[in-house]
Design a protein around this motif. Structure first.
Motif, mmCIF file in Angstrom:
data_model
loop_
_atom_site.group_PDB
_atom_site.id
_atom_site.type_symbol
_atom_site.label_atom_id
_atom_site.label_comp_id
_atom_site.label_asym_id
_atom_site.label_seq_id
_atom_site.Cartn_x
_atom_site.Cartn_y
_atom_site.Cartn_z
ATOM 1 N N SER A 86 0.729 -1.301 -0.054
ATOM 2 C CA SER A 86 -0.065 -0.034 -0.032
ATOM 3 C C SER A 86 0.830 1.289 0.052
ATOM 4 C CB SER A 86 -0.820 0.037 1.317
ATOM 5 O OG SER A 86 -0.314 -0.235 2.315
ATOM 6 N N SER A 87 1.996 1.075 0.750
ATOM 7 C CA SER A 87 2.828 2.403 0.632
ATOM 8 C C SER A 87 3.455 2.909 -0.555
ATOM 9 C CB SER A 87 3.905 2.538 1.792
ATOM 10 O OG SER A 87 4.849 1.495 1.427
ATOM 11 N N VAL A 88 3.525 1.876 -1.537
ATOM 12 C CA VAL A 88 4.291 2.230 -2.816
ATOM 13 C C VAL A 88 3.172 2.191 -4.084
ATOM 14 C CG1 VAL A 88 6.452 1.846 -2.132
ATOM 15 C CG2 VAL A 88 4.978 -0.118 -3.120
ATOM 16 N N LEU A 89 2.116 1.342 -3.891
ATOM 17 C CA LEU A 89 1.185 1.006 -5.011
ATOM 18 C C LEU A 89 0.352 2.325 -5.364
ATOM 19 C CD1 LEU A 89 -0.140 -1.185 -6.510
ATOM 20 C CD2 LEU A 89 -1.870 -1.374 -4.824
ATOM 21 N N GLN A 90 -0.028 3.033 -4.706
ATOM 22 C CA GLN A 90 -0.586 4.470 -4.798
ATOM 23 C C GLN A 90 -1.679 4.321 -5.976
ATOM 24 O OE1 GLN A 90 1.033 7.491 -3.374
ATOM 25 N NE2 GLN A 90 2.041 6.186 -1.881
ATOM 26 N N GLY A 91 -2.420 3.246 -6.073
ATOM 27 C CA GLY A 91 -3.516 3.348 -6.985
ATOM 28 C C GLY A 91 -4.069 1.907 -7.104
ATOM 29 N N PRO A 92 -4.619 1.612 -8.162
ATOM 30 C CA PRO A 92 -5.057 0.020 -8.485
ATOM 31 C C PRO A 92 -4.114 -0.766 -9.006
ATOM 32 C CG PRO A 92 -5.901 1.671 -10.372
ATOM 33 C CD PRO A 92 -5.425 2.366 -9.328
ATOM 34 N N GLY A 93 -4.212 -1.758 -8.484
ATOM 35 C CA GLY A 93 -3.322 -2.974 -8.948
ATOM 36 C C GLY A 93 -3.871 -4.192 -9.324
ATOM 37 N N VAL A 94 -3.249 -5.066 -9.732
ATOM 38 C CA VAL A 94 -3.764 -6.653 -9.906
ATOM 39 C C VAL A 94 -2.591 -7.593 -9.654
ATOM 40 C CG1 VAL A 94 -5.569 -6.226 -11.610
ATOM 41 C CG2 VAL A 94 -3.192 -6.604 -12.372
ATOM 42 N N THR A 95 -2.900 -8.670 -9.060
ATOM 43 C CA THR A 95 -2.162 -9.828 -8.836
ATOM 44 C C THR A 95 -1.919 -10.449 -10.173
ATOM 45 O OG1 THR A 95 -2.885 -10.127 -6.617
ATOM 46 C CG2 THR A 95 -1.465 -11.848 -7.592
ATOM 47 N N VAL A 96 -0.287 -10.486 -10.763
ATOM 48 C CA VAL A 96 0.054 -11.015 -11.973
ATOM 49 C C VAL A 96 0.796 -12.507 -11.556
ATOM 50 C CG1 VAL A 96 -0.141 -8.978 -13.201
ATOM 51 C CG2 VAL A 96 2.137 -9.570 -12.161
ATOM 52 N N ALA A 121 10.166 -2.661 -5.781
ATOM 53 C CA ALA A 121 9.107 -2.050 -6.441
ATOM 54 C C ALA A 121 9.659 -1.478 -7.628
ATOM 55 C CB ALA A 121 8.706 -0.927 -5.250
ATOM 56 N N GLY A 122 9.261 -1.654 -8.746
ATOM 57 C CA GLY A 122 9.736 -1.035 -9.779
ATOM 58 C C GLY A 122 8.770 -0.014 -10.542
ATOM 59 N N GLY A 123 8.968 0.577 -11.666
ATOM 60 C CA GLY A 123 7.916 1.528 -12.392
ATOM 61 C C GLY A 123 6.736 0.730 -12.491
ATOM 62 N N SER A 124 6.200 -0.471 -12.777
ATOM 63 C CA SER A 124 4.984 -0.994 -12.864
ATOM 64 C C SER A 124 4.746 -2.417 -12.051
ATOM 65 C CB SER A 124 4.585 -1.487 -14.461
ATOM 66 O OG SER A 124 5.655 -2.506 -14.894
ATOM 67 N N ILE A 146 2.670 -7.681 -7.832
ATOM 68 C CA ILE A 146 1.405 -6.841 -8.362
ATOM 69 C C ILE A 146 1.797 -5.865 -9.492
ATOM 70 C CG2 ILE A 146 -0.001 -4.895 -7.539
ATOM 71 C CD1 ILE A 146 0.431 -6.205 -4.638
ATOM 72 N N LYS A 147 1.014 -5.953 -10.408
ATOM 73 C CA LYS A 147 1.348 -4.778 -11.399
ATOM 74 C C LYS A 147 -0.014 -3.659 -11.187
ATOM 75 C CE LYS A 147 1.016 -4.408 -16.472
ATOM 76 N NZ LYS A 147 2.012 -3.391 -16.288
ATOM 77 N N ARG A 148 0.823 -2.358 -11.121
ATOM 78 C CA ARG A 148 0.132 -1.387 -11.161
ATOM 79 C C ARG A 148 -0.640 -1.157 -12.446
ATOM 80 N NH1 ARG A 148 5.438 0.675 -9.189
ATOM 81 N NH2 ARG A 148 4.998 1.461 -6.880
ATOM 82 N N VAL A 149 -1.928 -0.870 -12.258
ATOM 83 C CA VAL A 149 -2.742 -0.597 -13.466
ATOM 84 C C VAL A 149 -3.201 0.991 -13.662
ATOM 85 C CG1 VAL A 149 -5.044 -1.012 -14.084
ATOM 86 C CG2 VAL A 149 -4.120 -2.678 -13.156
ATOM 87 N N LYS A 150 -2.893 1.352 -14.807
ATOM 88 C CA LYS A 150 -2.796 2.850 -15.125
ATOM 89 C C LYS A 150 -4.536 2.996 -15.430
ATOM 90 C CE LYS A 150 1.553 3.818 -16.456
ATOM 91 N NZ LYS A 150 2.372 2.653 -16.581
ATOM 92 N N ARG A 151 -4.827 4.007 -14.982
ATOM 93 C CA ARG A 151 -6.272 4.355 -15.377
ATOM 94 C C ARG A 151 -6.633 4.924 -16.832
ATOM 95 N NH1 ARG A 151 -9.481 4.117 -10.650
ATOM 96 N NH2 ARG A 151 -8.394 4.488 -8.670
ATOM 97 N N LYS A 152 -7.269 4.280 -17.627
ATOM 98 C CA LYS A 152 -7.386 4.593 -18.901
ATOM 99 C C LYS A 152 -8.627 5.700 -18.721
ATOM 100 C CE LYS A 152 -6.284 0.164 -20.874
ATOM 101 N NZ LYS A 152 -6.728 -0.836 -21.687
#
Length: 162
Positions: A86-96, A121-124, A146-152
Motif C-alpha cells: 500500500s505504501s508504494v502502490l498508490q493506486g489500483p493494481g492486479v496480482t499477476v 518496487a519498480g515502475g510497473s 502486483i502490477k500497477r494498473v494505469k487508469r485509462k
C-alpha cells in the motif's frame, strides 16, 4: 503516527476502520466482495512503519478436516500482498503472479498473522513475499507480484458522418 499511516490509504475511499472488539483500530477494504465474504481480513501500520495483517479463524474458514482451507490461506495472502504494497502502490493494481507453500494447519479460534515485505518496487511491478503464522508456528509462505494498473481515460465518441 508515522508518515506511512498518514498517507498510505488516502486514495482508498473504500477503507473501513473497525471501532470495536479485537480488531478495533485495524483497517480493511470494503470494495472487494470476495474478500469481504471470506474474511474479515485486517491490516494496520505498526509504530515502526511495517504493515501487519491478521484474521481470527472462524468455522467458515475451515475445510472438511476442520483445518483452515487452503483457499482461505491463499485469499488472505493475496489480501496481504496489497496491504504490504500500500505504501508504494498508490493506486489500483492486479496480482499477476502468486506462489505458495503449505507448511502447517490452523484451527478454529487461532489468530493468523502475516509478516511480509516488499522485495522490489519498480515502475510497473511490485514484488513481495511473506509468511503466515499462528504464534511462532509458520503455516504458509508466499510470494507474489502486483502490477500497477494505469487508469485509462474514457473513450471519446467520434462524430459519424451521415
Amino acid at each position: 503516527m508515522n508518515e506511512l499511516s498518514k498517507t498510505a490509504f488516502v486514495k482508498r475511499p473504500d477503507l473501513y476502520v473497525e471501532t470495536e472488539g479485537e480488531f478495533a483500530g485495524w483497517r480493511t477494504w470494503s470494495r472487494d466482495s470476495f474478500e469481504t465474504h471470506n474474511g474479515p481480513f485486517w491490516h494496520r501500520v505498526e509504530e515502526d512503519g511495517r504493515v501487519r495483517c491478521a484474521f481470527r479463524v472462524e468455522k467458515k474458514h475451515l475445510n472438511g478436516m476442520r483445518n483452515v482451507h487452503g483457499g482461505c490461506f491463499m485469499t488472505f495472502a493475496d489480501y496481504c500482498l496489497f496491504a504490504l504494497a500500500s505504501s508504494v502502490l498508490q493506486g489500483p493494481g492486479v496480482t499477476v503472479s502468486f506462489g505458495c507453500e503449505f507448511l502447517d494447519a490452523a484451527r478454529e479460534g487461532e489468530l493468523v498473522e502475516c509478516e511480509g515485505e516488499i522485495t522490489r518496487a519498480g515502475g510497473s511491478l511490485i514484488f513481495l513475499r511473506g509468511v503466515l503464522k499462528s504464534g511462532e508456528r509458520s503455516l504458509f509462505t508466499f510470494s507474489g507480484t502486483i502490477k500497477r494498473v494505469k487508469r485509462k481515460a474514457p473513450a471519446v465518441a467520434s462524430a459519424v458522418a451521415t
